[in-house]
Design an enzyme around this catalytic site. Sequence first.
Site, PDB file in Angstrom:
ATOM      1  NE  ARG A  45       0.204   1.290   3.411  1.00  0.00           N
ATOM      2  CZ  ARG A  45       1.118   2.169   3.738  1.00  0.00           C
ATOM      3  NH1 ARG A  45       2.385   1.789   3.874  1.00  0.00           N
ATOM      4  NH2 ARG A  45       0.838   3.437   3.917  1.00  0.00           N
ATOM      5  N   GLY A  46       0.268   2.401  -0.042  1.00  0.00           N
ATOM      6  CA  GLY A  46       1.050   3.638  -0.169  1.00  0.00           C
ATOM      7  C   GLY A  46       1.129   3.989  -1.644  1.00  0.00           C
ATOM      8  CB  ALA A  47       0.218   7.088  -3.440  1.00  0.00           C
ATOM      9  NE  ARG A  82      -6.048   0.895  -1.853  1.00  0.00           N
ATOM     10  CZ  ARG A  82      -5.447   1.344  -0.746  1.00  0.00           C
ATOM     11  NH1 ARG A  82      -4.161   1.119  -0.536  1.00  0.00           N
ATOM     12  NH2 ARG A  82      -6.139   2.019   0.153  1.00  0.00           N
ATOM     13  CD  GLN A 187      -3.060   2.438   6.895  1.00  0.00           C
ATOM     14  OE1 GLN A 187      -3.690   2.587   7.933  1.00  0.00           O
ATOM     15  NE2 GLN A 187      -3.682   2.407   5.733  1.00  0.00           N
ATOM     16  CG  ASP A 228      -3.194   7.949  -1.449  1.00  0.00           C
ATOM     17  OD1 ASP A 228      -2.891   8.285  -0.296  1.00  0.00           O
ATOM     18  OD2 ASP A 228      -3.020   6.804  -1.901  1.00  0.00           O
ATOM     19  CG  ASN A 238      -2.721  11.411   3.017  1.00  0.00           C
ATOM     20  OD1 ASN A 238      -2.104  10.587   2.338  1.00  0.00           O
ATOM     21  ND2 ASN A 238      -2.439  11.593   4.288  1.00  0.00           N
ATOM     22  CE  LYS A 239      -5.272   5.310   4.628  1.00  0.00           C
ATOM     23  NZ  LYS A 239      -6.208   4.427   3.858  1.00  0.00           N
TER      24      LYS A 239
HETATM   25  O1  MRU Z   1      -4.515   3.040   2.253  1.00  0.00           O
HETATM   26  P1  MRU Z   1      -3.043   3.283   2.184  1.00  0.00           P
HETATM   27  O2  MRU Z   1      -2.267   2.706   3.314  1.00  0.00           O
HETATM   28  O3  MRU Z   1      -2.476   2.916   0.834  1.00  0.00           O
HETATM   29  O4  MRU Z   1      -2.924   4.857   2.312  1.00  0.00           O
HETATM   30  C1  MRU Z   1      -1.668   5.453   2.230  1.00  0.00           C
HETATM   31  C2  MRU Z   1      -1.699   6.906   2.457  1.00  0.00           C
HETATM   32  O5  MRU Z   1      -2.735   7.503   2.647  1.00  0.00           O
HETATM   33  C3  MRU Z   1      -0.392   7.630   2.371  1.00  0.00           C
HETATM   34  O6  MRU Z   1      -0.377   8.761   3.184  1.00  0.00           O
HETATM   35  C4  MRU Z   1      -0.189   8.062   0.901  1.00  0.00           C
HETATM   36  O7  MRU Z   1      -0.311   6.971   0.040  1.00  0.00           O
HETATM   37  C5  MRU Z   1       1.113   8.689   0.701  1.00  0.00           C
HETATM   38  S1  MRU Z   1       2.391   7.480   0.790  1.00  0.00           S
HETATM   39  C6  MRU Z   1       3.826   8.216   0.596  1.00  0.00           C
END
Ligand code: MRU
Length: 339
Positions: A45-47, A82, A187, A228, A238-239
Site C-alpha cells: 500500500r502507499g501511493a 485502487r 498504518q 494519494d 490522503n488517508k
Molecule cells: O490506504 P493506504 O495505506 O495505501 O494509504 C496510504 C496513504 O494515505 C499515504 O499517506 C499516501 O499513500 C502517501 S504514501 C507516501
Amino acid sequence: MVEPVIVEGQRVFVLDQRFLPGSKKYIEIKCADDGFQAIKDMVVRGAPLIGVVAFYSLAVESINNPDVPSLLKMADKIGKARPTAVNLKFACKEFKKALQKADKNLSLSEMVFEKAKEFHKKEVVATQKMAENGLKLFTKKSRVLTYCNAGGLATTGLGTALGIVRYGYEKGMVKEVYACETRPYLQGLRLTAFELYTDGIPFKVICDNTAGFLMKQKKIDAVIVGADRIASNGDTANKIGTYTLAVLSKENKIPFYVAAPLSTVDFSIKDGSKIKIEERSGDEFFFFLDKKIFDTSYETIYFAFDVTPANLISAIVTEYGIVKPPFFRNLKKLLRDIK
Ligand code: MRU
C-alpha cells in the site's frame, strides 16, 4: 530500512505489510493478477509503492505472456485495483508507453523490466530530494505529527512525509515525532512506528483523536502528511482523517504540510471534487493482524481517503522544490520550469 519490494533478476517479491511488525513475510508476484490482488488487498500500500509494484507485476506478466494487446488490457485492470492514488494510473500509463518502444537488442520482458527498474529508481531518488527540500520547512528543532504511513514502506526509498522527518532528524531539526495510529488499518501504529523505531528516532504513538488535545497544549510544531492525489488547485486526497488534522492545525495555528512526488499531482483535474474516493469493506474494522476481533454483521462506513481543501495546506513539498499557495498557479509554474 526494510525493503517493501525486492527484485532478483526477473523475480519480484513484496513484503506482506498486513503482518508487520509481527512478521516479515515476502511473497512472490508471479503474474499481473498477483500484483492486482496484492494492491487490492493492501498486501502492499502507499501511493508511490503501488505504482512501482504495478509496473513490476506487468513486467513479470510479460515473461510468460509477451502479447502486447493482452498486456495493455492487464495494465488497464491493474490501474483500477485502487481508485484514489494517481501514481498507480501513472505507472500503468508509463508501462503502456514502454510497450511502444521496442528495442531490437532486448526481448520484450527484458525491455519492460529495464523500464520498471528505471521507474522504481526515479521514485527512490524523488524521496531523497523531497527530504532535502523539506528540511527548509523547519525553523527550529521541531515536534512533528504525521499520519498514516508515508515512509519507506509506502514508497521505497526514504518516504515522503517520513523522509522529511528522517532527514530532519539526521540534521538536528526534528526533536520528536507523534505517529497517529490511523484506524482501522493501523498504518501508523504498525508501520510508521516500526520505521521510526528501526531508525532510532524518538516517537510516541497516539490515538487519532488525541491530536487536537496535543495541539492545544502546544506540543506540536508542524504536521506533515503524504498524498494519494493532489488536484491542480492543491486539494489533496490522503488517508481518511487527514482533513480533520488539517482543520485542527488551522484552528491551532500549526503549519500543515503535504509531501509528495510531482507524479501525485493530477493536472487533469481542477479540484478535489473530481477525485474518486475508495470505499473499502467494513470487514477491515473487525480484524487485527489478520485475526478477527469479534463476529459482527454491523454496517459500517469506510472511506479510505478524504480530501483536504487547499486553503488548509501551508505548502506542498515535491522533489523539485517547495510549492506555496496559490497552488493552482505555482504547481503549474513548477511543471513549466522543469520541462
Ligand atoms: O490506504 P493506504 O495505506 O495505501 O494509504 C496510504 C496513504 O494515505 C499515504 O499517506 C499516501 O499513500 C502517501 S504514501 C507516501
